[in-house]
Enzyme design. Structure first.
Site, PDB file in Angstrom:
ATOM      1  N   TRP A  74       0.341  -1.022   0.132  1.00  0.00           N
ATOM      2  CA  TRP A  74       0.092   0.189   0.016  1.00  0.00           C
ATOM      3  C   TRP A  74       0.609   1.208  -0.007  1.00  0.00           C
ATOM      4  O   TRP A  74       0.626   2.226  -0.357  1.00  0.00           O
ATOM      5  CB  TRP A  74      -0.857  -0.248   1.441  1.00  0.00           C
ATOM      6  CG  TRP A  74      -2.298  -1.003   1.293  1.00  0.00           C
ATOM      7  CD1 TRP A  74      -2.031  -2.233   1.982  1.00  0.00           C
ATOM      8  CD2 TRP A  74      -3.040  -1.642  -0.315  1.00  0.00           C
ATOM      9  NE1 TRP A  74      -3.175  -2.564   1.599  1.00  0.00           N
ATOM     10  CE2 TRP A  74      -3.491  -2.405   0.583  1.00  0.00           C
ATOM     11  CE3 TRP A  74      -3.858  -0.339  -1.522  1.00  0.00           C
ATOM     12  CZ2 TRP A  74      -5.096  -2.799  -0.610  1.00  0.00           C
ATOM     13  CZ3 TRP A  74      -4.374  -0.870  -1.557  1.00  0.00           C
ATOM     14  CH2 TRP A  74      -5.045  -2.079  -1.555  1.00  0.00           C
ATOM     15  N   ASP A  96      -1.678   6.804   6.148  1.00  0.00           N
ATOM     16  CA  ASP A  96      -2.948   5.292   6.099  1.00  0.00           C
ATOM     17  C   ASP A  96      -3.410   5.040   7.461  1.00  0.00           C
ATOM     18  O   ASP A  96      -2.359   3.667   7.440  1.00  0.00           O
ATOM     19  CB  ASP A  96      -2.421   5.161   4.169  1.00  0.00           C
ATOM     20  CG  ASP A  96      -2.938   3.560   4.047  1.00  0.00           C
ATOM     21  OD1 ASP A  96      -4.414   3.638   4.649  1.00  0.00           O
ATOM     22  OD2 ASP A  96      -2.774   3.095   3.356  1.00  0.00           O
ATOM     23  N   LYS A 151     -12.020  -2.008   6.864  1.00  0.00           N
ATOM     24  CA  LYS A 151     -11.047  -2.710   8.386  1.00  0.00           C
ATOM     25  C   LYS A 151     -11.898  -2.219   8.975  1.00  0.00           C
ATOM     26  O   LYS A 151     -11.880  -3.492   9.967  1.00  0.00           O
ATOM     27  CB  LYS A 151      -9.536  -2.726   7.645  1.00  0.00           C
ATOM     28  CG  LYS A 151      -9.049  -2.621   6.238  1.00  0.00           C
ATOM     29  CD  LYS A 151      -8.634  -3.295   5.331  1.00  0.00           C
ATOM     30  CE  LYS A 151      -8.616  -3.362   3.643  1.00  0.00           C
ATOM     31  NZ  LYS A 151      -7.468  -2.679   3.313  1.00  0.00           N
TER      32      LYS A 151
HETATM   33  C1  LIG Z   1      -7.259  -1.946   2.538  1.00  0.00           C
HETATM   34  C2  LIG Z   1      -6.157  -0.718   2.491  1.00  0.00           C
HETATM   35  C3  LIG Z   1      -5.609  -0.036   1.358  1.00  0.00           C
HETATM   36  C4  LIG Z   1      -6.624   0.568  -0.035  1.00  0.00           C
HETATM   37  O1  LIG Z   1      -8.124   0.618   0.648  1.00  0.00           O
HETATM   38  P1  LIG Z   1      -9.119   0.979  -0.749  1.00  0.00           P
HETATM   39  O2  LIG Z   1     -10.199   1.319   1.098  1.00  0.00           O
HETATM   40  O3  LIG Z   1      -9.476  -0.292  -1.632  1.00  0.00           O
HETATM   41  O4  LIG Z   1      -9.207   2.194  -1.144  1.00  0.00           O
HETATM   42  C5  LIG Z   1      -5.092   1.034   1.308  1.00  0.00           C
HETATM   43  N1  LIG Z   1      -3.827   1.055   2.656  1.00  0.00           N
HETATM   44  C6  LIG Z   1      -4.106   0.268   3.429  1.00  0.00           C
HETATM   45  C7  LIG Z   1      -2.646   0.714   4.191  1.00  0.00           C
HETATM   46  C8  LIG Z   1      -4.876  -0.834   3.716  1.00  0.00           C
HETATM   47  O5  LIG Z   1      -5.276  -2.037   4.346  1.00  0.00           O
END
Ligand SMILES: *Cc1c(COP(=O)(O)O)cnc(C)c1O
Length: 357
Positions: free
Chosen positions: A99, A166, A190
């Protein structure tokens, strides 16, 4: 048979969240209308939006000067929205997994990217600690929890430039100091709700410093001015986020969930560390409390497929590891009860008793 949902995302939600959202899909507050068919600017939904923002700030201890947005586009949209709004000349990034790499790629469209440290050399199984954040960068970007590789930054880093994080897969999992950050963002799917809504916590004074024109939908200031209602927000996911935050508050809030998460992850890592046949993939001091990655030791390696089926037959869902790590990954987000961790440990022990030589 009871299913134990260890999926990485979309992932487990508390039963009460699903029940209350299902009820509002049929009838919102006795209005005779579904939450799916009311105006997002009507009083019923406006109340939902306001309460969601209020609860978010309350439960996470968000300081006064910060704002909370709920947008579409996922965390992946933030990979480009962050540099669009903040990157003038140079941004610093910590490369800790897939990511982070995706975020780095998008930033490259807007300016120079300085990768201050990377754990690529060991297939991202640790968090680099020895690096300096350049004080001339426009911001420093981190991925606090590396969902795929099972590593996590559990302390709030001191940064001389705005810290952008993030936190898709560990938001609301531990007490944290929001004041250390300029922006915190993530997809809800998540730890916070269903897919379809993205949260952005932002300190507005870091905005307005880039020279480029920003299209309205990608401009944080436009969304701030419109209280996340510049366009139609994802109403059903936002409703479910509110229910999740209510559930979390009733459970005892962020301190309490932090303790529970430490306990849950501790149980599972202990089981892995004491196993004859399983072994963890992340370095101990970098281990994630949310995504527990493990494989079979070399002499048992060819039994991995067999264990997946064995566990599935006993109600375990979503434990296959991501292809870039292999083996297994148990995602044990906030809504995962301790009983499910015990059930997984029991299945691991049962398999080990059958197979260990
Ligand atoms: C799942 C995830 C993403 C992607 O998220 P989307 O909402 O599908 O764009 C980005 N960063 C991390 C750390 C993730 O676990």
């Amino acid at each position: 048979m009871k299913k134990h949902n260890f999926s990485a995302g979309p992932s487990i939600l508390a039963p009460v969240v699903i029940e209350n959202t299902a009820a509002a899909i049929l009838d919102l507050n006795g209005s005779g209308l579904s939450v799916m068919e009311v105006s997002h600017r009507g009083k019923d939904f406006m109340a939902v939006m306001d309460e969601t923002v209020t609860l978010f700030k309350q439960v996470l201890n968000v300081p006064q000067e910060y704002e909370v947005l709920f947008l579409g586009g996922g965390a992946s949209m933030q990979f480009c929205m962050v540099p669009f709004n903040l990157l003038n000349k140079k941004a610093a990034y910590l490369e800790t997994g897939s990511w982070a790499k995706k975020a780095i790629k998008e930033a490259g469209f807007f300016g120079k990217v300085d990768i201050v440290a990377s754990s690529k050399d060991k297939n991202f199984n640790y968090i680099p600690r020895d690096y300096t954040i350049p004080s001339d960068a426009d911001y420093f970007h981190i991925t606090t929890n590396n969902t795929i590789f099972g590593t996590q930054i559990t302390e709030d880093i001191e940064s001389p430039v705005p810290l952008v994080a993030d936190m898709s897969s560990d938001i609301f999992s531990r007490p944290m100091d929001v004041s250390k950050y300029g922006i915190i963002y993530g997809g809800a799917q998540k730890n916070l709700g269903p897919a379809g809504v993205t949260f952005v916590v932002i300190r507005p004074d870091i905005l307005g410093k880039v020279e480029r024109q920003i299209p309205s939908m990608l401009d944080y200031r436009v969304h701030l001015e419109n209280g996340s209602m510049f366009n139609t927000p994802p109403v059903v996911p936002i409703f479910a986020v509110r229910e999740t935050l209510k559930w979390l508050k009733d459970l005892g809030g962020i301190e309490k969930i932090g303790e529970i998460n430490l306990k849950k992850a501790g149980m599972l890592y202990d089981a892995i560390d004491n196993s004859e046949i399983f072994t963890g993939t992340a370095q101990k001091e970098s281990r994630s409390l949310m995504n527990v990655c493990f494989v079979m030791k070399d002499r048992y390696k060819d039994m991995e497929g067999e264990f997946i089926s064995f566990a599935q037959e006993r109600g375990m869902v979503g434990i296959k590891g991501h292809r870039s790590v292999g083996g297994f990954r148990a995602s044990i987000y906030n809504a995962m009860p301790v009983e499910s961790i015990r059930a997984l440990i029991d299945v691991m022990k049962e398999f080990e008793e059958l197979k260990a030589v």
